[in-house]
Design a protein around this motif. Structure first.
Motif, PDB file in Angstrom:
ATOM      1  N   ASP A   1       0.836  -1.201   0.000  1.00  0.00           N
ATOM      2  CA  ASP A   1       0.000   0.000   0.000  1.00  0.00           C
ATOM      3  C   ASP A   1       0.870   1.249   0.000  1.00  0.00           C
ATOM      4  OD1 ASP A   1       0.780   0.579   2.677  1.00  0.00           O
ATOM      5  OD2 ASP A   1      -0.904  -0.551   3.486  1.00  0.00           O
ATOM      6  N   VAL A   2       0.237   2.381  -0.206  1.00  0.00           N
ATOM      7  CA  VAL A   2       0.973   3.618  -0.406  1.00  0.00           C
ATOM      8  C   VAL A   2       1.728   4.032   0.854  1.00  0.00           C
ATOM      9  CG1 VAL A   2      -0.981   5.117   0.176  1.00  0.00           C
ATOM     10  CG2 VAL A   2       0.837   5.978  -1.317  1.00  0.00           C
ATOM     11  N   ALA A   3       1.140   3.825   2.026  1.00  0.00           N
ATOM     12  CA  ALA A   3       1.815   4.225   3.266  1.00  0.00           C
ATOM     13  C   ALA A   3       3.109   3.441   3.457  1.00  0.00           C
ATOM     14  CB  ALA A   3       0.884   4.019   4.457  1.00  0.00           C
ATOM     15  N   HIS A   4       3.065   2.145   3.181  1.00  0.00           N
ATOM     16  CA  HIS A   4       4.253   1.309   3.339  1.00  0.00           C
ATOM     17  C   HIS A   4       5.348   1.731   2.367  1.00  0.00           C
ATOM     18  CE1 HIS A   4       5.938  -3.086   3.671  1.00  0.00           C
ATOM     19  NE2 HIS A   4       6.798  -2.172   4.055  1.00  0.00           N
ATOM     20  N   VAL A   5       4.995   1.953   1.115  1.00  0.00           N
ATOM     21  CA  VAL A   5       5.996   2.344   0.122  1.00  0.00           C
ATOM     22  C   VAL A   5       6.614   3.686   0.486  1.00  0.00           C
ATOM     23  CG1 VAL A   5       6.360   2.944  -2.304  1.00  0.00           C
ATOM     24  CG2 VAL A   5       4.956   0.966  -1.711  1.00  0.00           C
ATOM     25  N   LYS A   6       5.800   4.623   0.954  1.00  0.00           N
ATOM     26  CA  LYS A   6       6.343   5.924   1.375  1.00  0.00           C
ATOM     27  C   LYS A   6       7.298   5.758   2.553  1.00  0.00           C
ATOM     28  CE  LYS A   6       2.508   8.287   1.865  1.00  0.00           C
ATOM     29  NZ  LYS A   6       1.628   9.463   2.080  1.00  0.00           N
ATOM     30  N   ASN A   7       6.977   4.855   3.475  1.00  0.00           N
ATOM     31  CA  ASN A   7       7.879   4.594   4.594  1.00  0.00           C
ATOM     32  C   ASN A   7       9.220   4.043   4.115  1.00  0.00           C
ATOM     33  OD1 ASN A   7       5.936   5.420   6.397  1.00  0.00           O
ATOM     34  ND2 ASN A   7       5.449   3.371   7.151  1.00  0.00           N
ATOM     35  N   ILE A   8       9.183   3.180   3.104  1.00  0.00           N
ATOM     36  CA  ILE A   8      10.419   2.619   2.552  1.00  0.00           C
ATOM     37  C   ILE A   8      11.300   3.736   2.008  1.00  0.00           C
ATOM     38  CG2 ILE A   8      11.361   1.207   0.668  1.00  0.00           C
ATOM     39  CD1 ILE A   8       8.767  -0.526   0.988  1.00  0.00           C
ATOM     40  N   VAL A   9      10.702   4.618   1.224  1.00  0.00           N
ATOM     41  CA  VAL A   9      11.457   5.734   0.644  1.00  0.00           C
ATOM     42  C   VAL A   9      11.996   6.645   1.746  1.00  0.00           C
ATOM     43  CG1 VAL A   9      11.291   7.780  -0.816  1.00  0.00           C
ATOM     44  CG2 VAL A   9      10.194   5.653  -1.532  1.00  0.00           C
ATOM     45  N   LYS A  10      11.149   6.947   2.734  1.00  0.00           N
ATOM     46  CA  LYS A  10      11.572   7.836   3.821  1.00  0.00           C
ATOM     47  C   LYS A  10      12.741   7.224   4.595  1.00  0.00           C
ATOM     48  CE  LYS A  10      11.066  11.220   6.921  1.00  0.00           C
ATOM     49  NZ  LYS A  10      11.943  10.745   8.030  1.00  0.00           N
TER      50      LYS A  10
ATOM     51  N   LYS B   1      17.782  11.779  -1.621  1.00  0.00           N
ATOM     52  CA  LYS B   1      17.624  12.777  -0.576  1.00  0.00           C
ATOM     53  C   LYS B   1      17.137  14.115  -1.124  1.00  0.00           C
ATOM     54  CE  LYS B   1      20.438  12.649   2.949  1.00  0.00           C
ATOM     55  NZ  LYS B   1      19.610  11.880   3.921  1.00  0.00           N
ATOM     56  N   GLY B   2      17.012  14.222  -2.444  1.00  0.00           N
ATOM     57  CA  GLY B   2      16.581  15.475  -3.052  1.00  0.00           C
ATOM     58  C   GLY B   2      17.766  16.234  -3.610  1.00  0.00           C
ATOM     59  N   GLY B   3      17.521  17.096  -4.609  1.00  0.00           N
ATOM     60  CA  GLY B   3      18.616  17.825  -5.236  1.00  0.00           C
ATOM     61  C   GLY B   3      19.470  16.887  -6.072  1.00  0.00           C
ATOM     62  N   GLY B   4      20.727  17.240  -6.283  1.00  0.00           N
ATOM     63  CA  GLY B   4      21.632  16.364  -7.009  1.00  0.00           C
ATOM     64  C   GLY B   4      21.435  16.426  -8.503  1.00  0.00           C
ATOM     65  N   ARG B   5      22.130  15.511  -9.185  1.00  0.00           N
ATOM     66  CA  ARG B   5      22.134  15.546 -10.645  1.00  0.00           C
ATOM     67  C   ARG B   5      20.763  15.212 -11.241  1.00  0.00           C
ATOM     68  NH1 ARG B   5      26.440  11.873 -12.888  1.00  0.00           N
ATOM     69  NH2 ARG B   5      27.584  12.223 -10.950  1.00  0.00           N
TER      70      ARG B   5
ATOM     71  N   TYR C   1      14.862   4.876   3.614  1.00  0.00           N
ATOM     72  CA  TYR C   1      16.059   4.761   2.772  1.00  0.00           C
ATOM     73  C   TYR C   1      16.758   6.112   2.680  1.00  0.00           C
ATOM     74  CZ  TYR C   1      18.876   2.192  -0.648  1.00  0.00           C
ATOM     75  OH  TYR C   1      19.908   1.528  -1.299  1.00  0.00           O
ATOM     76  N   SER C   2      15.970   7.165   2.558  1.00  0.00           N
ATOM     77  CA  SER C   2      16.549   8.512   2.534  1.00  0.00           C
ATOM     78  C   SER C   2      17.236   8.825   3.856  1.00  0.00           C
ATOM     79  CB  SER C   2      15.452   9.538   2.243  1.00  0.00           C
ATOM     80  OG  SER C   2      15.941  10.853   2.353  1.00  0.00           O
ATOM     81  N   ASP C   3      16.588   8.482   4.967  1.00  0.00           N
ATOM     82  CA  ASP C   3      17.158   8.754   6.288  1.00  0.00           C
ATOM     83  C   ASP C   3      18.470   7.999   6.503  1.00  0.00           C
ATOM     84  OD1 ASP C   3      15.051  10.420   6.927  1.00  0.00           O
ATOM     85  OD2 ASP C   3      13.975   8.923   8.112  1.00  0.00           O
ATOM     86  N   TYR C   4      18.522   6.768   6.017  1.00  0.00           N
ATOM     87  CA  TYR C   4      19.686   5.909   6.265  1.00  0.00           C
ATOM     88  C   TYR C   4      20.635   5.823   5.067  1.00  0.00           C
ATOM     89  CZ  TYR C   4      17.416   4.168  10.513  1.00  0.00           C
ATOM     90  OH  TYR C   4      16.844   4.061  11.760  1.00  0.00           O
ATOM     91  N   GLU C   5      20.440   6.683   4.087  1.00  0.00           N
ATOM     92  CA  GLU C   5      21.212   6.559   2.845  1.00  0.00           C
ATOM     93  C   GLU C   5      22.719   6.576   3.077  1.00  0.00           C
ATOM     94  OE1 GLU C   5      21.843   9.157  -1.150  1.00  0.00           O
ATOM     95  OE2 GLU C   5      19.751   8.649  -0.696  1.00  0.00           O
ATOM     96  N   GLU C   6      23.182   7.457   3.934  1.00  0.00           N
ATOM     97  CA  GLU C   6      24.628   7.538   4.172  1.00  0.00           C
ATOM     98  C   GLU C   6      25.167   6.262   4.798  1.00  0.00           C
ATOM     99  OE1 GLU C   6      25.374  11.051   6.415  1.00  0.00           O
ATOM    100  OE2 GLU C   6      24.728  12.409   4.816  1.00  0.00           O
ATOM    101  N   GLN C   7      24.382   5.609   5.655  1.00  0.00           N
ATOM    102  CA  GLN C   7      24.817   4.348   6.247  1.00  0.00           C
ATOM    103  C   GLN C   7      24.786   3.223   5.219  1.00  0.00           C
ATOM    104  OE1 GLN C   7      22.296   5.347  10.037  1.00  0.00           O
ATOM    105  NE2 GLN C   7      23.449   3.500  10.472  1.00  0.00           N
TER     106      GLN C   7
END
Length: 334
Positions: free
Chosen positions: A118-127, A156-160, A129-135
């Motif tokens: 569902d949409v809430a779960h997928v949004k949580n995955i993206v959120k 994380k937003g921005g970038g190329r 992954y963004s939060d932990y991207e550096e790790q």
């Protein structure tokens, strides 16, 4: 621990060094029980493994014949242990072909789907992954970190290739998420067509250990993202520049107070009763050395007092996969 049987997976493996027609013939001879067929370039999901050209890795392309030097080996939808067993067999034979290789231009892409997406779960995955991207970047070679690769850009937003993170998080329907660009570490571009979330960050490899551990980590990551933790996170970013702010602010969010008192910090509950204290050395030990990222010492301490699980990148990941990822991070950092 995560039940891998709950997930369907599709895996795309880019390689160089051998013509697709040679790979097709070799697989038919040495692995006849698993169909591997060469096709013209397409995005059609098949019930068999297919070999197709890929613009980023293929050279000397014969478009009519669907042949080239190098390309992509794409699995059918697979599930659970049967899927991992099939992956192991295919990679074992693939790696016996003389000349098969990968380089910095190659990647491994993983598609995952599961029941009741569902949409809430997928949004949580993206959120998350963004939060932990550096790790997560720590598990990858330099070419797949941060925003350095045009085929798996930062989310994380921005970038190329700017990732519409806030627009994703504002979506209210699953079918409205497919606008997110394909060429990011997490891609939702094919969520309507295939019903999958695609993870594109892993570097090129034909090594079963690397691919299987990455897939198992992703499955656990998806499972842990189903409900965002209501407690705390090891990746919390302090709002104010105060000592041990990552810890103190998360304690405050529970209605408690971790207050400096001379040579230590006293912990007061929501009724003002002192419940314990921590020395500065103990608080320092709750951080990954040299960073503002919290570690397992923090999660254990937090859960003791607040009886809720603090979120961390490796929540729900089985021990053997944790060990592999930590060893890989250490090797890449050396």
């Amino acid at each position: 621990m995560t039940n891998y049987e709950n997930f369907k997976m599709g895996i795309e493996i880019e390689f160089k060094g051998v013509r697709l027609s040679v790979v097709e013939a070799y697989m038919a001879q040495h692995l006849p029980e698993i169909a591997v067929k060469r096709e013209r370039y397409n995005h059609t999901t098949q019930s068999y493994w297919k070999l197709v050209t890929d613009a980023t890795v293929s050279t000397d392309i014969n478009y009519r014949e669907g042949d080239a030097m190098g390309g992509e080996l794409v699995s059918p939808p697979m599930q659970g242990q049967n899927g991992f067993d099939q992956l192991r067999k295919v990679l074992f034979v693939l790696n016996t072909i003389d000349g098969i290789r990968v380089d910095v231009n190659c990647g491994v892409h993983v598609h995952l789907s599961w029941a009741d997406m569902d949409v809430a779960h997928v949004k949580n995955i993206v959120k998350r992954y963004s939060d932990y991207e550096e790790q997560i970047d720590c598990f990858m070679p330099e070419s797949r970190k941060a925003d350095l690769n045009q085929w798996c850009c930062s989310i994380k937003g921005g970038g190329r290739r700017s990732y519409p993170l806030q627009r994703v998080l504002a979506a209210t329907r699953l079918e409205n998420l497919s606008f997110a660009s394909k060429y990011h570490k997490v891609s939702l571009a094919k969520i309507n067509e295939y019903g999958t979330v695609e993870f594109r960050q892993h570097s090129g490899t034909t090594d079963y250990t690397k691919i299987s551990n990455w897939v198992k980590f992703l499955m656990s990551f998806v499972e842990a993202s189903k409900d965002l933790a209501q407690g705390a996170s090891t990746n919390y970013k302090r709002k104010k520049k105060i000592a041990f702010g990552e810890i103190r602010e998360q304690v405050a969010a529970q209605g408690w107070d971790l207050r400096f008192a001379g040579t230590k910090y006293k912990l007061f509950d929501s009724e003002g009763q002192m419940r314990g204290f921590q020395t500065m050395e103990q608080l320092d030990a709750m951080y990954v050395e040299g960073t503002r990222t919290l570690n397992h010492n923090f999660t254990a301490w937090f859960e003791t007092y607040f009886n809720v699980q603090a979120d961390s990148l490796l929540n729900g990941v089985e021990d053997s996969v944790k060990d592999y990822l930590n060893q890989r991070a250490a090797q890449l950092a050396a």
